[in-house]
Design an enzyme around this catalytic site. Sequence first.
Site, mmCIF file in Angstrom:
data_model
loop_
_atom_site.group_PDB
_atom_site.id
_atom_site.type_symbol
_atom_site.label_atom_id
_atom_site.label_comp_id
_atom_site.label_asym_id
_atom_site.label_seq_id
_atom_site.Cartn_x
_atom_site.Cartn_y
_atom_site.Cartn_z
ATOM 1 N N LYS A 50 0.835 -1.203 0.000
ATOM 2 C CA LYS A 50 0.000 0.000 0.000
ATOM 3 C C LYS A 50 0.874 1.260 0.000
ATOM 4 C CE LYS A 50 -3.612 1.958 2.976
ATOM 5 N NZ LYS A 50 -4.495 1.659 4.111
ATOM 6 N N GLU B 196 10.578 -4.593 4.628
ATOM 7 C CA GLU B 196 10.700 -5.985 4.175
ATOM 8 C C GLU B 196 10.365 -6.104 2.692
ATOM 9 O OE1 GLU B 196 9.083 -4.952 6.834
ATOM 10 O OE2 GLU B 196 9.298 -6.327 8.540
ATOM 11 N N GLY C 101 -4.862 -2.585 5.651
ATOM 12 C CA GLY C 101 -4.084 -3.704 5.130
ATOM 13 C C GLY C 101 -4.736 -5.053 5.389
ATOM 14 N N ARG C 102 -5.167 -5.288 6.611
ATOM 15 C CA ARG C 102 -5.725 -6.605 6.953
ATOM 16 C C ARG C 102 -7.150 -6.786 6.438
ATOM 17 N NH1 ARG C 102 -4.632 -3.367 11.098
ATOM 18 N NH2 ARG C 102 -6.239 -2.679 12.533
ATOM 19 N N GLU D 115 -4.614 -7.869 15.308
ATOM 20 C CA GLU D 115 -4.152 -6.518 14.992
ATOM 21 C C GLU D 115 -5.313 -5.529 15.121
ATOM 22 O OE1 GLU D 115 -0.584 -4.958 12.236
ATOM 23 O OE2 GLU D 115 -2.254 -5.775 11.095
ATOM 24 N N HIS E 24 -3.821 -34.580 16.638
ATOM 25 C CA HIS E 24 -2.673 -35.401 17.018
ATOM 26 C C HIS E 24 -1.556 -34.554 17.612
ATOM 27 C CE1 HIS E 24 -4.326 -39.021 15.086
ATOM 28 N NE2 HIS E 24 -4.958 -38.103 14.368
ATOM 29 N N LYS F 67 9.512 -1.309 14.745
ATOM 30 C CA LYS F 67 10.147 -1.014 13.446
ATOM 31 C C LYS F 67 11.207 0.070 13.618
ATOM 32 C CE LYS F 67 5.861 -1.454 10.765
ATOM 33 N NZ LYS F 67 4.954 -0.692 9.915
HETATM 34 C C1 G6Q Z 1 -2.501 -4.246 8.262
HETATM 35 C C2 G6Q Z 1 -1.279 -3.546 8.543
HETATM 36 C C3 G6Q Z 1 -0.023 -4.177 8.004
HETATM 37 C C4 G6Q Z 1 0.300 -3.825 6.551
HETATM 38 C C5 G6Q Z 1 1.758 -4.213 6.276
HETATM 39 C C6 G6Q Z 1 2.163 -3.961 4.855
HETATM 40 O O1 G6Q Z 1 -3.608 -3.873 8.558
HETATM 41 O O2 G6Q Z 1 -1.420 -2.218 8.175
HETATM 42 O O3 G6Q Z 1 -0.017 -5.576 8.142
HETATM 43 O O4 G6Q Z 1 -0.569 -4.472 5.685
HETATM 44 O O5 G6Q Z 1 2.587 -3.503 7.160
HETATM 45 O O6 G6Q Z 1 2.047 -2.614 4.535
HETATM 46 P P1 G6Q Z 1 2.224 -2.126 3.049
HETATM 47 O O7 G6Q Z 1 1.121 -2.707 2.227
HETATM 48 O O8 G6Q Z 1 2.152 -0.625 3.105
HETATM 49 O O9 G6Q Z 1 3.569 -2.614 2.571
#
Ligand code: G6Q
Length: 545
Positions: free
Chosen positions: A210, A216, A270-271, A356, A387, A507
């Site tokens: 996003k 990462e 994001g989630r 989250e 199991h 972070k």
């Molecule tokens: C979700 C969070 C988080 C996000 C990641 C990736 O609700 O905001 O998990 O999706 O940190 O972020 P980017 O899409 O900006 O790389």
Amino acid sequence: MSHESLDPTTTSAWSELGAHAARLAGTSIRDLVDADAARPAAFTLDAAGICFDVSRQRIDEGVRQSLLGLAGECRIAERRDEMLSGVHINVTEDRAVLHTALRLPSSAALVVDGVDVVADVHDVLDRMGTFAEAVRSGAWRGATGERISAVVNIGIGGSDLGPAMAHIALEAFSQRDLSFRFVSNVDPTDMSEALRALDPARTLFIVASKTFTTLETMTNAHAARSWLVAALGEDAVERHFVAVSTNAEQVAAFGIDTANMFGFWDWVGGRYSMDSSIGLSTMIAIGSDQYGQLLAGFHAMDVHFATAPAEANVPLLMGLLSVWNRNFLDIQTTAVLPYSQYLSRFPAYLQQLTMESNGKSVRLDGSAVDYQTGGIFWGEPGTNGQHSFYQLLHQGTSTVACDVVVVARAENPLTDQQDMLVANALAQASVLSLGRTAAEVAADGTPVALVPHKVMPGNRPVSLLMVERLDPFALGALVALYEHSVFVQGVVWGIDSFDQWGVELGKKVAMGILGDLTGTANATFDASTEASIARYRSLVRPLIG
Ligand code: G6Q
């Protein structure tokens, strides 16, 4: 920034629920089930093809009515309508929360902050469809003219877990001559292993971020870019990289043609983004028509949540039951137990969605809560879990609530294996909730000394979710069900389910330590961190000479 924050413990329904918990303290789930033959029918609801059976929860009609009363006092319906209409209910980030707009049909109308959201969503969906079909048909070629055979999604968190989960869940509906990989971890192993057997000329990378700034993802994207450029040269980048992002400037700076960038909006968390353009890999796998079915499943659950009366509203009841279990039965965790190998990553997906969202301890106005909020979600597919960790579920000292997910129709029928699978799911739902008494164990001829070891206390609350078939529609409905349940819990607790401030500090500290490890900065840390840095250095020094 301020927002009305109701303390749920001040409602009359909260007091009633406390009284119900005391009243039911000596009543087991077995007592409740045995007392009423009509209970399964009374406590089973249906929505968007999902059967939601909560007859094995530790509730009775009095509890249900007070939970619905709590929903009223916490104004869940009003908050839901605010969310659906684009009010900025994510108050700490001052954003609308409109993942439901991602699955509105093109005939719907929704204007938010002066923008026709439906038109924007369908514009991106159409562009995604054209691109996805070109990859699937082979019309989209790599730089050397070869067809794409492998798609690598590079993303993390919300830009990884949904697509990775959906890829496995919908494998039976996917184009089998395309393979998919999901790289998220900054551990160099993740990318290295993903690329090991791939042919650069036939590999397409989706950089899913996003913000397009996530450490990462950008590190992995640059590693992938170097791998590709080493084989095919700089000019190949635009045929092998596309982006899913809101940040056109950074996408262009990376070398991706913004014509091959698929956007989304700040009102998609994001989630909550697996059905935004973050789902591009899913669309390439299953095609645009079946992706439309996925969106239709999400939308069917949205419509149900928005319109079903409270007593028949499945996400509402699911969310309220989580509050009951958490705040009145003191249950800390929920195990998600899908009896479907296709749902093997569903618990991991739900971990982010639930934890989250609702792992917060201040209300919207910043005041501290003095009651429990979001529980811990975890799980593994049955029958494998049986199991390993089910022993603790059955006889441990912690009570774990369980969501048992059953898919009735097998995509891969093999003799009677599907019946075996479902028999195990139903057996576990029964034993977890009803248990087995000492008298019953003894009646089996069990030696006296062994009887206490074989008693099954039961009383583990179980929700049984059953769908006919795990197709794209059902997956969409299932995810939307949990999304709305999370929302309901957050409203009751008075917290912001849509921010995630708790992940920021780690972070920042990591960047400081990285500066130290790479010798570009020389900060001082706490004594434990300094000692760990020294130990790390002593371990890697021999390797780097
Ligand atoms: C979700 C969070 C988080 C996000 C990641 C990736 O609700 O905001 O998990 O999706 O940190 O972020 P980017 O899409 O900006 O790389």
